[in-house]
Scaffold this motif. Structure first.
Motif, PDB file in Angstrom:
ATOM      1  N   SER A 118      38.506  28.326  -8.579  1.00  0.00           N
ATOM      2  CA  SER A 118      38.966  28.277  -9.963  1.00  0.00           C
ATOM      3  C   SER A 118      40.232  29.107 -10.068  1.00  0.00           C
ATOM      4  O   SER A 118      40.264  30.252  -9.609  1.00  0.00           O
ATOM      5  CB  SER A 118      37.897  28.826 -10.905  1.00  0.00           C
ATOM      6  OG  SER A 118      36.748  28.004 -10.898  1.00  0.00           O
ATOM      7  N   PHE A 159      34.129  15.436  -9.331  1.00  0.00           N
ATOM      8  CA  PHE A 159      35.352  16.217  -9.448  1.00  0.00           C
ATOM      9  C   PHE A 159      36.461  15.289  -9.901  1.00  0.00           C
ATOM     10  O   PHE A 159      36.938  14.438  -9.144  1.00  0.00           O
ATOM     11  CB  PHE A 159      35.698  16.868  -8.106  1.00  0.00           C
ATOM     12  CG  PHE A 159      36.971  17.685  -8.118  1.00  0.00           C
ATOM     13  CD1 PHE A 159      37.173  18.677  -9.054  1.00  0.00           C
ATOM     14  CD2 PHE A 159      37.963  17.443  -7.175  1.00  0.00           C
ATOM     15  CE1 PHE A 159      38.336  19.430  -9.076  1.00  0.00           C
ATOM     16  CE2 PHE A 159      39.139  18.196  -7.181  1.00  0.00           C
ATOM     17  CZ  PHE A 159      39.322  19.186  -8.135  1.00  0.00           C
ATOM     18  N   LYS A 160      36.855  15.406 -11.179  1.00  0.00           N
ATOM     19  CA  LYS A 160      37.953  14.608 -11.711  1.00  0.00           C
ATOM     20  C   LYS A 160      39.260  15.330 -11.415  1.00  0.00           C
ATOM     21  O   LYS A 160      39.412  16.492 -11.760  1.00  0.00           O
ATOM     22  CB  LYS A 160      37.779  14.422 -13.219  1.00  0.00           C
ATOM     23  CG  LYS A 160      36.536  13.635 -13.605  1.00  0.00           C
ATOM     24  CD  LYS A 160      36.436  13.485 -15.113  1.00  0.00           C
ATOM     25  CE  LYS A 160      35.203  12.685 -15.492  1.00  0.00           C
ATOM     26  NZ  LYS A 160      35.072  12.533 -16.976  1.00  0.00           N
ATOM     27  N   HIS A 161      40.174  14.635 -10.797  1.00  0.00           N
ATOM     28  CA  HIS A 161      41.361  15.333 -10.278  1.00  0.00           C
ATOM     29  C   HIS A 161      42.586  14.441 -10.277  1.00  0.00           C
ATOM     30  O   HIS A 161      42.508  13.210 -10.451  1.00  0.00           O
ATOM     31  CB  HIS A 161      41.092  15.824  -8.852  1.00  0.00           C
ATOM     32  CG  HIS A 161      40.731  14.731  -7.887  1.00  0.00           C
ATOM     33  ND1 HIS A 161      41.667  13.898  -7.321  1.00  0.00           N
ATOM     34  CD2 HIS A 161      39.528  14.343  -7.386  1.00  0.00           C
ATOM     35  CE1 HIS A 161      41.062  13.039  -6.515  1.00  0.00           C
ATOM     36  NE2 HIS A 161      39.768  13.280  -6.536  1.00  0.00           N
ATOM     37  N   LYS A 177      41.790  25.951 -14.101  1.00  0.00           N
ATOM     38  CA  LYS A 177      41.500  24.655 -13.476  1.00  0.00           C
ATOM     39  C   LYS A 177      40.635  24.865 -12.233  1.00  0.00           C
ATOM     40  O   LYS A 177      40.565  25.969 -11.683  1.00  0.00           O
ATOM     41  CB  LYS A 177      42.808  23.962 -13.054  1.00  0.00           C
ATOM     42  CG  LYS A 177      43.790  23.706 -14.184  1.00  0.00           C
ATOM     43  CD  LYS A 177      43.328  22.596 -15.091  1.00  0.00           C
ATOM     44  CE  LYS A 177      44.361  22.289 -16.172  1.00  0.00           C
ATOM     45  NZ  LYS A 177      45.585  21.675 -15.615  1.00  0.00           N
ATOM     46  N   ASP A 178      39.974  23.803 -11.808  1.00  0.00           N
ATOM     47  CA  ASP A 178      39.298  23.787 -10.518  1.00  0.00           C
ATOM     48  C   ASP A 178      40.245  23.167  -9.494  1.00  0.00           C
ATOM     49  O   ASP A 178      40.916  22.166  -9.781  1.00  0.00           O
ATOM     50  CB  ASP A 178      38.000  22.977 -10.580  1.00  0.00           C
ATOM     51  CG  ASP A 178      36.960  23.618 -11.489  1.00  0.00           C
ATOM     52  OD1 ASP A 178      36.844  24.856 -11.451  1.00  0.00           O
ATOM     53  OD2 ASP A 178      36.281  22.887 -12.234  1.00  0.00           O
ATOM     54  N   ASP A 188      32.473  18.806 -12.376  1.00  0.00           N
ATOM     55  CA  ASP A 188      31.234  18.692 -13.136  1.00  0.00           C
ATOM     56  C   ASP A 188      30.088  18.705 -12.133  1.00  0.00           C
ATOM     57  O   ASP A 188      29.821  17.699 -11.471  1.00  0.00           O
ATOM     58  CB  ASP A 188      31.235  17.396 -13.950  1.00  0.00           C
ATOM     59  CG  ASP A 188      30.001  17.251 -14.843  1.00  0.00           C
ATOM     60  OD1 ASP A 188      28.986  17.930 -14.579  1.00  0.00           O
ATOM     61  OD2 ASP A 188      30.048  16.449 -15.791  1.00  0.00           O
ATOM     62  N   GLY A 244      41.875  19.730 -10.776  1.00  0.00           N
ATOM     63  CA  GLY A 244      41.098  18.966 -11.742  1.00  0.00           C
ATOM     64  C   GLY A 244      39.986  19.776 -12.362  1.00  0.00           C
ATOM     65  O   GLY A 244      40.126  20.968 -12.621  1.00  0.00           O
ATOM     66  N   GLU A 245      38.839  19.094 -12.577  1.00  0.00           N
ATOM     67  CA  GLU A 245      37.683  19.730 -13.207  1.00  0.00           C
ATOM     68  C   GLU A 245      36.419  19.260 -12.508  1.00  0.00           C
ATOM     69  O   GLU A 245      36.184  18.051 -12.372  1.00  0.00           O
ATOM     70  CB  GLU A 245      37.625  19.378 -14.691  1.00  0.00           C
ATOM     71  CG  GLU A 245      36.475  20.036 -15.432  1.00  0.00           C
ATOM     72  CD  GLU A 245      36.467  19.711 -16.907  1.00  0.00           C
ATOM     73  OE1 GLU A 245      35.525  20.135 -17.598  1.00  0.00           O
ATOM     74  OE2 GLU A 245      37.406  19.020 -17.377  1.00  0.00           O
ATOM     75  N   ASN A 276      50.061  22.820 -12.480  1.00  0.00           N
ATOM     76  CA  ASN A 276      49.229  22.082 -11.519  1.00  0.00           C
ATOM     77  C   ASN A 276      49.771  22.113 -10.092  1.00  0.00           C
ATOM     78  O   ASN A 276      49.418  21.255  -9.270  1.00  0.00           O
ATOM     79  CB  ASN A 276      49.007  20.628 -11.956  1.00  0.00           C
ATOM     80  CG  ASN A 276      48.024  20.522 -13.110  1.00  0.00           C
ATOM     81  OD1 ASN A 276      47.294  21.474 -13.399  1.00  0.00           O
ATOM     82  ND2 ASN A 276      47.998  19.383 -13.767  1.00  0.00           N
TER      83      ASN A 276
END
Length: 479
Positions: free
Chosen positions: A226, A267-269, A230-231, A261, A258-259, A332
């Protein structure tokens, strides 16, 4: 400690002692980078800051300069600069790791250091088995193996390794690099509430998923962090095809922002970005230190990329680590800066104003095999180049917006190159060691890392301009 463990440790110590003189007489032995005492070094493992000490474990083959049943070697430091080699942390001595204690990570729980690693096993036919294993230490030096804590789930090949563990909302998570039975690279997630019983959650991203098309046949050395709200998933995909300036090495190292979950899991990226533009960078691992900094260190090498041609091999050693780098996230993009502690190595500062018009100007460096340069251009009409000891060149073309690092191949002497695109060039921070070069561009927005092997005695470092070039050059000897 079982009998096999004791035998392996004694054999490794004997080999270090046998070749100590040969290793230390090598002119390519580095001055301020981490190297193996003998044999082969690769991936950093278990990087952690605990009780005021940085611990860096590493993949170590003490018996030869090729790969094989790896140990976990161990360096420790109070300041990320002066490193002490400790006793061996892990040996490939049990049924679940007899062919290698492969890469992994470290966490602290209940005032104990826990290291997670992949146990590699091969049968007589060469078929591989893989196990995720745990070892525990009270002092960070001596470790007691706890055995297997996670096994291979269905749908994956035995290329399933490199656990990175962290805690979130009271639960533990473990991300691993994996390959599906369809030969697709993936990052997968496990969870646990006690560090010993791990449940498989599934893929979080990878090749041929909803977010990515074909993107490599194996993913190695994942690290989920983190940063900046952001992740960030740092990972090493294998099997990417070269694309312009990108993906020029045999295997790549980079990241997605991304993020994560954990519940889905997913992992949305965004897009994949390479971490380093140079020739030699792989298997990066990070730690969050006690001051809150995210520090990265990587192997200054790439698997299967000319490593058995290095001129250090006749002297019974090969490879090194990069310098430690502090990470921040800006728009980013990961920014990498050499840690501040490296400034304590600076001696004999010299600052010169350089004004060039085609003719080369020699830099007055007392020890170009152990130096740092900080270069600030104030006027660049067309471009310039810097020659490093006759074995590497850094070339900037303002019109093309391209910065290029060239070196002489250690295989056949031919010139090979790596490039990156720049909107502008504001500064360069160059670290020269006897057989390595690391170049931080524009405050760490880009980095080139490379091994290079100048002919011993060639200490010439010079700058030449293409039309008018004006810059300030500050240099230090790194002691």
């Amino acid at each position: 400690m079982n009998l096999r463990d004791k035998e392996l440790r004694e054999q490794a110590i004997d080999r270090v002692e046998k070749y100590q003189t040969v290793v230390n007489q090598d002119p390519y032995r580095l001055h301020y980078h981490i190297m193996p005492p003998v044999g082969l070094l690769n991936d950093p493992n278990g990087f952690i800051h605990w009780k005021g000490t940085y611990h860096l474990f590493y993949q170590w083959m003490p018996f030869k300069t090729g790969h094989g049943a790896k140990f976990w070697g161990h360096y420790a430091s109070r300041d990320l600069v002066r490193w002490r080699h400790e006793e061996i942390a892990l040996t490939p001595s049990d049924w679940y790791d007899k062919n290698g204690c492969y890469s992994g990570s470290a966490i602290v729980e209940n005032d104990l250091l826990h290291v997670f690693y992949t146990g590699n096993v091969r049968n007589d036919e060469g078929d591989r088995e893989t196990y995720q294993c745990l070892a525990v230490s009270k002092d960070g030096i001596s470790f007691e193996k706890q055995g297997v804590v996670a096994r291979l789930p269905k749908g994956y090949t035995a290329h399933f390794r490199d656990p990175k563990v962290w805690k979130k909302n009271g639960r533990w998570y473990m991300v691993l690099g994996a390959q599906t039975e369809r030969l697709e690279g993936r990052a997968v997630l496990f969870t646990s509430d006690n560090l010993r019983d791990w449940s498989f959650l599934g893929d979080i991203t990878g090749s041929n998923t909803d977010q990515l098309d074909e993107f490599g046949y194996m993913w190695e050395c994942p690290d989920m962090i983190s940063l900046g709200g952001k992740d960030v998933l740092i990972v090493c995909p294998q099997g990417l095809k070269a694309d312009g300036f990108r993906y020029q090495n045999v295997y790549q190292s980079g990241y997605f922002v991304g993020e994560l979950d954990e519940g889905k899991p997913e992992f949305k990226h965004g897009e994949f970005t390479e971490l380093d533009q140079g020739f030699d960078f792989y298997a990066p691992q990070t730690t969050l230190d006690e001051s809150g900094r995210r520090i990265l260190i990587a192997w200054m090498g790439v698997p299967d990329q000319d490593e058995q041609q290095h001129p250090t091999i006749p002297n019974q050693w090969v490879h090194c680590m990069t310098l430690p780098r502090e990470l921040t996230l800006k728009e980013n993009k990961l920014i990498q800066k050499p840690v501040q502690e490296l400034k304590t190595l600076r001696r004999e500062q010299k600052t010169v104003e350089v004004s060039l018009c085609q003719a080369a100007e020699q830099l007055d460096l007392d020890h170009p095999d152990s130096a740092e340069l900080y270069i600030e251009p104030s006027h660049i009409e067309e471009g310039f180049e810097i020659s490093f000891r006759g074995a590497a060149r850094l070339i900037y073309s303002k019109a093309d917006g391209v910065l290029t690092l060239e070196r002489n191949s250690c295989v056949d002497g031919r010139v090979e190159s790596r490039h990156c695109s720049l909107n502008e060039l504001r500064d360069l921070n160059v670290f020269l060691d006897s057989s390595s070069i690391e170049i931080f561009v524009n405050g760490g927005e880009e980095v080139f890392s490379a091994r290079y092997f100048p002919y011993p005695g060639n200490n010439d470092v010079s700058i030449s301009g293409r039309k008018e070039t004006v810059m300030k050059v500050t240099s230090w000897t790194m002691s």
